[in-house]
Design a protein around this motif. Structure first.
Motif, PDB file in Angstrom:
ATOM      1  N   ARG A  11       0.738  -1.181   0.118  1.00 53.65           N
ATOM      2  CA  ARG A  11       0.100   0.047  -0.129  1.00 53.65           C
ATOM      3  C   ARG A  11       0.832   1.321   0.084  1.00 53.65           C
ATOM      4  O   ARG A  11       0.470   2.307  -0.423  1.00 53.65           O
ATOM      5  CB  ARG A  11      -1.018   0.066   1.311  1.00 53.65           C
ATOM      6  CG  ARG A  11      -1.761   1.115   1.369  1.00 53.65           C
ATOM      7  CD  ARG A  11      -3.039   0.976   0.653  1.00 53.65           C
ATOM      8  NE  ARG A  11      -3.765  -0.206   0.721  1.00 53.65           N
ATOM      9  CZ  ARG A  11      -4.738  -0.895  -0.160  1.00 53.65           C
ATOM     10  NH1 ARG A  11      -5.079   0.031  -0.882  1.00 53.65           N
ATOM     11  NH2 ARG A  11      -5.140  -1.924  -0.222  1.00 53.65           N
ATOM     12  N   PHE A  12       1.978   1.225   0.733  1.00 52.29           N
ATOM     13  CA  PHE A  12       2.714   2.446   0.978  1.00 52.29           C
ATOM     14  C   PHE A  12       4.161   2.293   0.030  1.00 52.29           C
ATOM     15  O   PHE A  12       5.131   2.865   0.703  1.00 52.29           O
ATOM     16  CB  PHE A  12       2.811   2.755   2.206  1.00 52.29           C
ATOM     17  CG  PHE A  12       1.347   2.863   3.115  1.00 52.29           C
ATOM     18  CD1 PHE A  12       0.734   4.228   2.832  1.00 52.29           C
ATOM     19  CD2 PHE A  12       0.875   1.864   3.872  1.00 52.29           C
ATOM     20  CE1 PHE A  12      -0.518   4.092   3.435  1.00 52.29           C
ATOM     21  CE2 PHE A  12      -0.543   1.963   4.426  1.00 52.29           C
ATOM     22  CZ  PHE A  12      -0.940   2.896   4.259  1.00 52.29           C
ATOM     23  N   SER A  13       4.194   1.558  -0.862  1.00 41.42           N
ATOM     24  CA  SER A  13       5.473   1.233  -1.498  1.00 41.42           C
ATOM     25  C   SER A  13       6.083   2.682  -2.031  1.00 41.42           C
ATOM     26  O   SER A  13       7.295   2.650  -2.349  1.00 41.42           O
ATOM     27  CB  SER A  13       5.252   0.287  -2.535  1.00 41.42           C
ATOM     28  OG  SER A  13       4.443   0.566  -3.548  1.00 41.42           O
ATOM     29  N   GLN A  14       5.229   3.669  -2.303  1.00 41.13           N
ATOM     30  CA  GLN A  14       5.904   4.661  -2.867  1.00 41.13           C
ATOM     31  C   GLN A  14       6.706   5.624  -2.015  1.00 41.13           C
ATOM     32  O   GLN A  14       7.519   6.427  -2.327  1.00 41.13           O
ATOM     33  CB  GLN A  14       4.652   5.733  -3.478  1.00 41.13           C
ATOM     34  CG  GLN A  14       3.731   6.495  -2.454  1.00 41.13           C
ATOM     35  CD  GLN A  14       3.032   5.623  -1.532  1.00 41.13           C
ATOM     36  OE1 GLN A  14       2.744   4.425  -1.791  1.00 41.13           O
ATOM     37  NE2 GLN A  14       1.969   6.256  -0.690  1.00 41.13           N
ATOM     38  N   VAL A  15       6.665   5.379  -0.623  1.00 40.26           N
ATOM     39  CA  VAL A  15       7.318   5.905   0.579  1.00 40.26           C
ATOM     40  C   VAL A  15       8.715   5.249   0.349  1.00 40.26           C
ATOM     41  O   VAL A  15       8.680   3.994   0.928  1.00 40.26           O
ATOM     42  CB  VAL A  15       6.506   5.959   1.765  1.00 40.26           C
ATOM     43  CG1 VAL A  15       7.440   6.635   2.843  1.00 40.26           C
ATOM     44  CG2 VAL A  15       5.513   6.532   1.659  1.00 40.26           C
TER      45      VAL A  15
END
Ligand SMILES: [Fe+2]
Ligand SMILES: [Fe+2]
Length: 281
Positions: A110-114
């Motif tokens: 879900r938060f792989s862009q961070v």
């Protein structure tokens, strides 16, 4: 990640997560989760820094046709002192563990862009693999007692915390590991006592493994929450209070397992203030 020309292309970590999330069958989901965790740690031990990728997770994970999912007030309550009550309790734990497998893979995708350190992924892959073992162990206990996961109704709405925090990374860490999984530390000793009184030694040992390993999951939540507070120059306690009041429905309920919460890096001034409504401004 590199692979030899004839090798099967290696999945990125977020592709592994989505493969687990989309799988509907509980045992199969856990088998995939354990296999992907093994691959991940084999790569990490070889010194490789595997690709995280950016495969988007589904809004809701795959689920088996059974159990039927009901609103919490419609799930029948049974007395824990009876054999049926103990089966119902184990069934509820199996349902929590299956959701936990998905929650840990979901936070990865879900938060792989961070951008996060590799140790962040190690922690959640390890937590997901432990949850998979928890689900399998509790399913084994249910089957030994003549039941199985899916035989009873289960709570709908377990995925609500994931949906509420789908756009808020720090909100997810605050609510899932630091509130919901911390609650598990509060209630598990009472459950262990119920099975001790019934002399159900297999269930006692399964719950003791869960109890020990869940401290680690809460600790991972606290560690990475504090890491992000440092990155964004936020006061961890104030930010935790703000996010839990924003995303968690209701107040926290004592009694708290202060000792295990402390082991997990959750000091009392994080959770006690959340037992009370904010005074009217
Ligand atoms: Fe668990
Ligand atoms: Fe957990």
């Amino acid at each position: 990640m590199t692979s030899s020309p004839n090798a099967t292309p290696q999945l990125t970590l977020t592709e592994m997560a989505v493969d687990v999330l989309n799988c509907a069958d509980g045992r199969e989901k856990c088998a995939r989760s354990l296999a992907h965790a093994k691959t991940w740690f084999a790569m990490r031990e070889s010194g490789a820094l595997p690709d995280i990728g950016n495969c988007p997770p589904p809004d809701t994970p795959g689920r088996p046709e059974r159990p039927e999912l009901l609103s919490p007030r419609d799930v029948p309550r049974r007395k824990p002192g009876t054999p049926d009550g103990r089966i119902a309790l184990l069934h509820a734990v199996a349902h929590i563990e299956l959701n936990a497998v998905d929650l840990h893979w979901d936070i990865i995708a879900r938060f792989s862009q961070v951008k996060m350190p590799a140790g962040y992924y190690d922690d959640w892959v390890k937590a997901a693999s432990e949850e998979s073992n928890h689900f399998n162990m509790i399913c084994d206990c249910l089957e030994r007692l003549g039941s199985h996961y899916g035989a009873l109704a289960a709570h709908a709405g377990m995925w609500r915390a994931a949906q509420d925090t789908a756009d808020d990374f720090m909100g997810r860490l605050a609510v899932v590991p630091m509130v919901l999984e911390a609650r598990g530390l509060d209630v598990t000793p009472g459950m262990i006592d119920i099975f001790k009184r019934a002399k159900d030694h297999e269930s006692v040992s399964a719950l003791e493994v869960i109890y020990a390993e869940e401290v680690g999951h809460v600790a991972y939540g606290s560690k990475w929450f504090h890491f992000l507070c440092g990155r964004h120059e936020l006061d961890p306690k104030d930010e935790f209070h703000r996010l839990v009041r924003k995303y968690f429905h209701g107040l926290l309920r004592p009694p708290f397992n202060e000792e295990k919460r402390a082991d997990a890096g959750l000091p009392p001034d994080f959770y006690w203030p959340l037992t009370e409504e904010l005074p009217e401004a």
